[in-house]
Design an enzyme around this catalytic site. Structure first.
Site, short mmCIF file in Angstrom:
data_model
loop_
_atom_site.label_atom_id
_atom_site.label_comp_id
_atom_site.label_asym_id
_atom_site.label_seq_id
_atom_site.Cartn_x
_atom_site.Cartn_y
_atom_site.Cartn_z
N CYS A 104 -20.14 47.38 116.49
CA CYS A 104 -20.20 48.39 117.56
C CYS A 104 -19.86 47.81 118.92
CB CYS A 104 -21.56 49.07 117.57
SG CYS A 104 -21.87 50.00 116.06
N HIS A 161 -21.02 58.21 120.54
CA HIS A 161 -20.76 56.82 120.14
C HIS A 161 -19.62 56.72 119.14
CE1 HIS A 161 -21.18 52.69 119.30
NE2 HIS A 161 -22.17 52.71 118.45
#
Lengths: 487, 401
Positions: B88, B346
């Site tokens: 991420c 996200h």
């Protein structure tokens, strides 16, 4: 003198309430309610005959060296693999040396006693200093059948050797009879069963007692001198018929365990034997009968060494570690006799890299990591460079087995998102008291009872099943130690 | 001794797509959306871009492997394009590639673009992590909320925080991000939500409920970087120029996951990267000097411990700061002023660049309804992986003069 040198047993913690199961199906078959008494053992979704056999073997081997073991025999009619040696995988989980003989015995309910005989013969012939016998059974039955209530899941283990014998092998006698009370064709899911009256009248009133009589005569054992008569009767009260016809007192008939475990197939006679050994006194005579298309009759006499054997969990300990399960659909799902919705996340099913599995077999199956030769830090997985930030020594590490190391839960969560057959998935950082940690699955948990600092025991379990390719993947998980939530 | 990245690289232009469940768009179109904005903002022609970095994480969906999808979708001029992936923290990694390329003098103008098309899986949450041949043989079936929830168990244990006290603080964190996100037209989730609703949301991974988890979004963000000198030559006034003050990355080396030292209640690598970044930017007292920040609030608990890991709150003191509104839009150091991962969303590969985008807008006074007063330094914190083994990318940006 050759005989049994140690024993162990394992009964899964979950016990299905027969009443709960019978009531669920009584609408279709009210007759089941007649069997709605007691409970039967129920493998967790991540247990099978092999994982249970490993647990029983760990019980038998606890606190003693495995150095002399030269062979392993695994008896079961429910081995997870038809062509991949199951005994070898048990040996790997026990981290036994690879220089041993190994063999699976199957094909009948007497595979358990057949495994004992094979080990006794091998040791007697000098083929192994000591042999390990494991038996395990994970019996599946068709939903709504009487067998579902009657069967159970369990395992037992014995070491056979020539010194420190706790039960001397007096001899045995076998008959092979193609008497088919039930059968399971290759590739079939469930047993096909003939009526009990046939089993009772034709086998247990005729050729089974004949075989026992022949054995006693051959070995010169007076039926009245038998202290424990072990017969894994498929249904209740058949042992008494045999005992009566052989002149064996009803009082010496061993506890069938049917009421609390159910019938654990090929593992059942050995399981009863393990149970008897836990109670027996030195100098007692035990006769064991394994039944299934014939029978094996084995006689043992306990020695003074029995009293010196360290205490173990055995059948009694396993039975005490108990959690009642009244959720019948959960039982069906764990046995994959119904297919519950898995969700899209349950579809992920990567191939198992057999070469990676082989390279890392001691890590994956033996839970062997490394201990740094410079700073002594125990670490998992094993690596070339030490994990200790103030060491980072490079060089071969000492193999270090974590399986029996004391450990506790350092962090955890109960995850409802990820796929597991038994949500919520519990996993967390497991930390070993003498060094080492890794993020592990937690199994045999009680919802709401898992906590930081809780002691755990590492257990060998099914990590996942690849139904598409028939692979069962095994690894170690952390099981909270007895206490929380158990009756 | 290296001199660091401080003020060597200026941001020439930035762009960010609308984040959300973009059923109407694939990764290619999302890239075009952010790239077009960045190119217009930079005021250059695409042919002036000499190198590019594409950040994308989830091969299983999204664009697949290699940097070709970016080169093709954006019709780049046969320039070097590199795909980077670092869980991420991928977005910050792409940004780092472009920034380092310019700082080295290897090229004058470079592009960083991050994209993730997550909503092609058919289910909520991120795709499963089944990478490699050995990990699937022994790792639990980890989910992102399941691994970050571990931090909560350790935090409660270490600081003896009752579960309901922690849950309440976590709810404040999410409520604050919802309030902020409501003011952001590009945000995925634009609805204010009360703490009561948050605390009553369905359990995902004990003790995290649905509203403790960030949005799973499609989106893209882009940055075009150059040197301050070239930026000036292209007409950017030094007063209206944002430069990179620090850019740091720290990766676990196995010690948290394998050595019995770390207690699980914080992110070790965030602490390492933060101290390096403060030193690189010349920041001595972050609590006094940082004006605003965007952290990797993949879950509310991650944001809470990050306050401590960035040395903005004292160890064990984040709950009090959160409850005091220290990090709210009207607090001392607003956090997640754009809604954060929680509400802006996200899209993995884009997130690190999206964070920089918000800092950039704020520093240039272009943040509209959520504009903060005269910010000086903005910090971004991008975290990939698991609490016990991860990648942390931190950037600090500020006005050039």
């Amino acid at each position: 003198m050759i005989g049994i040198t140690s024993y162990g047993a394992y009964v899964p913690r979950l016990r299905l309430s027969r009443a709960a199961a019978a009531q669920a199906n009584a609408w279709a078959n009210p007759g089941l309610l007649a069997q709605a008494r007691g409970e039967r053992s129920m493998a967790n979704w991540d247990e099978d005959s092999l994982t249970m056999a490993v647990e029983a073997a760990r019980d038998a081997l606890a606190g003693r060296s495995t150095d002399g073991i030269g062979a392993i025999y695994f008896g079961s009619s429910t081995h997870p693999f038809a062509d991949r040696q199951n005994a070898g995988l048990v040996a790997a989980a026990l981290d036994l040396p690879e220089s041993i003989g190994s063999c699976d015995l199957s094909g009948a309910q007497k595979a358990g006693t057949a495994a004992l005989i094979a080990a006794l013969d091998r040791v007697a012939a000098g083929g192994a200093g000591e042999a390990l016998v494991v038996v395990g059974e994970h019996r599946r039955a068709r939903p709504g059948s009487a067998q579902e209530l009657q069967y159970g899941d369990a395992a037992a283990a014995f070491t056979i050797g020539g010194s420190a014998v706790i039960a001397e092998f007096l001899g045995g006698h076998s008959v092979s009879v193609d008497f088919v009370d039930h059968y399971r064709g290759t590739g079939q899911e469930f047993d096909y069963i003939w009526e009990e009256r046939w089993l009772r009248d034709e086998a247990f009133q005729k050729w089974v007692p004949a075989a026992v009589n022949a054995a006693l005569e051959k070995l010169g054992i007076d039926p009245g001198a038998i202290d424990h008569f072990v017969l894994a009767e498929p249904v209740a009260k058949l042992s008494a018929l045999v005992a009566k016809r052989c002149g064996i007192a009803e009082t010496v008939i061993a506890d069938s365990l049917l009421g609390v475990v159910g019938h654990a197939g090929a593992a059942h006679a050995p399981l009863m034997l393990a149970s008897v050994l836990q109670k027996a006194q030195p100098g007692q005579t035990i006769v064991v009968v394994g039944f299934g298309q014939g029978c094996d009759v084995l006689a043992f006499r306990t020695t003074a060494t029995l009293g010196e054997l360290p205490t173990r969990s055995g059948v009694a300990g396993s039975l005490k570690r108990r959690k009642e399960e009244r959720n019948y659909p959960k039982f069906l799902s764990f046995n994959e006799t119904v297919s519950l919705e898995k969700g899209l996340r349950g579809e992920a099913n990567p191939q198992t890299a057999l070469s990676a599995m082989y390279r890392n077999r001691r890590m994956l199956f033996g839970l062997v990591g490394g201990s740094c030769t410079k700073c002594g830090t125990a670490q998992f997985p094993p690596a070339d460079i030490c994990v200790n930030p103030s060491c980072h020594h490079q060089g071969p590490m000492q193999p270090y087995r974590f399986a029996d190391e004391a450990a506790q839960i350092k962090t955890w969560s109960a995850d409802w998102l990820t796929y597991t057959p038994d949500p919520p998935a519990h996993y967390g950082m497991v930390e070993f008291q003498r060094g080492g940690r890794f993020v592990a699955d937690i199994t045999d948990w009680d919802l709401g009872k898992v906590e930081v600092g809780q002691p755990v025991r590492m257990v060998f379990r099914v990590r996942g099943r690849d139904a598409q390719r028939g692979m069962v993947r095994y690894f170690w998980k952390a099981a909270p130690l007895a206490g929380a939530g158990e009756n | 001794m290296s001199s660091g990245i401080r003020d060597k690289v200026a941001i020439l232009g930035m762009g960010c797509s609308r984040f959300g469940e973009r059923w109407d768009m694939g990764a290619e179109e999302l890239m075009v959306e952010s790239f077009t904005e960045a190119l217009g903002d930079a005021g250059i022609d695409r042919k002036q871009i000499q190198a590019a970095w594409l950040g994308s994480c989830m091969d299983e969906v999204n664009v697949g492997k290699s940097a070709l999808p970016a080169s093709i979708a954006l019709r780049l001029n046969n320039i070097p394009v590199t795909r980077v992936e670092n869980y991420c923290a991928t977005g910050t990694e792409a940004f780092r590639g472009a920034v380092y390329a310019v700082a080295s003098g290897a090229c004058d103008i470079a592009l960083a673009i991050g994209v993730e098309k997550l909503k092609d899986t058919g289910y909520g949450g991120l795709p499963g992590l089944d990478g490699g041949s050995l990990p699937p043989l022994w790792w639990p079936n980890l989910s992102a909320p399941g691994v970050f929830a571990q931090v909560a168990s350790a935090y409660m244990s270490r600081y003896k925080v009752p579960r309901d006290v922690l849950k309440r603080a976590l709810a404040e964190i999410s409520a604050k991000s919802h309030a902020n996100g409501a003011k952001n037209p590009k945000a995925h989730l634009r609805n204010p939500v009360s703490c009561d609703t948050i605390m009553a949301s369905p359990m995902i991974a004990e003790p995290l409920g649905l509203f403790d988890c960030c949005g799973v979004s499609d989106g893209s963000a882009a940055a075009i970087v150059t040197t301050p000198e070239i930026a000036k030559s292209l007409g950017k006034h030094p007063d209206q120029m944002v430069t990179v003050k620090a850019l740091q990355l720290a990766l676990s080396n196995g010690s948290e996951g394998g050595y019995n030292d770390w207690d699980g209640s914080y992110i070790h690598t965030t602490r390492v990267a933060a101290q390096r970044a403060y030193a690189e930017a010349g920041i001595k007292k972050p609590r006094d000097e940082i004006s605003m920040f965007e952290v990797h609030d993949c879950f509310s608990i991650t944001e809470l411990v990050t306050m401590e890991d960035l040395a903005l709150s004292s160890d064990g003191g984040a709950i009090k700061d959160v409850m005091d509104g220290f990090y709210s839009a009207d607090g001392k150091i607003p956090c997640q002023i754009d809604g954060g991962l929680k509400c802006f969303g996200h899209p993995i590969g884009a997130s690190g660049i999206r964070m920089v985008y918000e800092m950039y807008l704020q520093l240039l006074g272009r943040a509209g309804e959520r504009q903060l007063k005269n910010p000086r330094y903005g910090l971004t914190h991008n975290l990939g992986g698991f609490p016990h083994q991860n990648v942390v990318g931190i950037s600090i940006v500020g006005r050039y003069q």
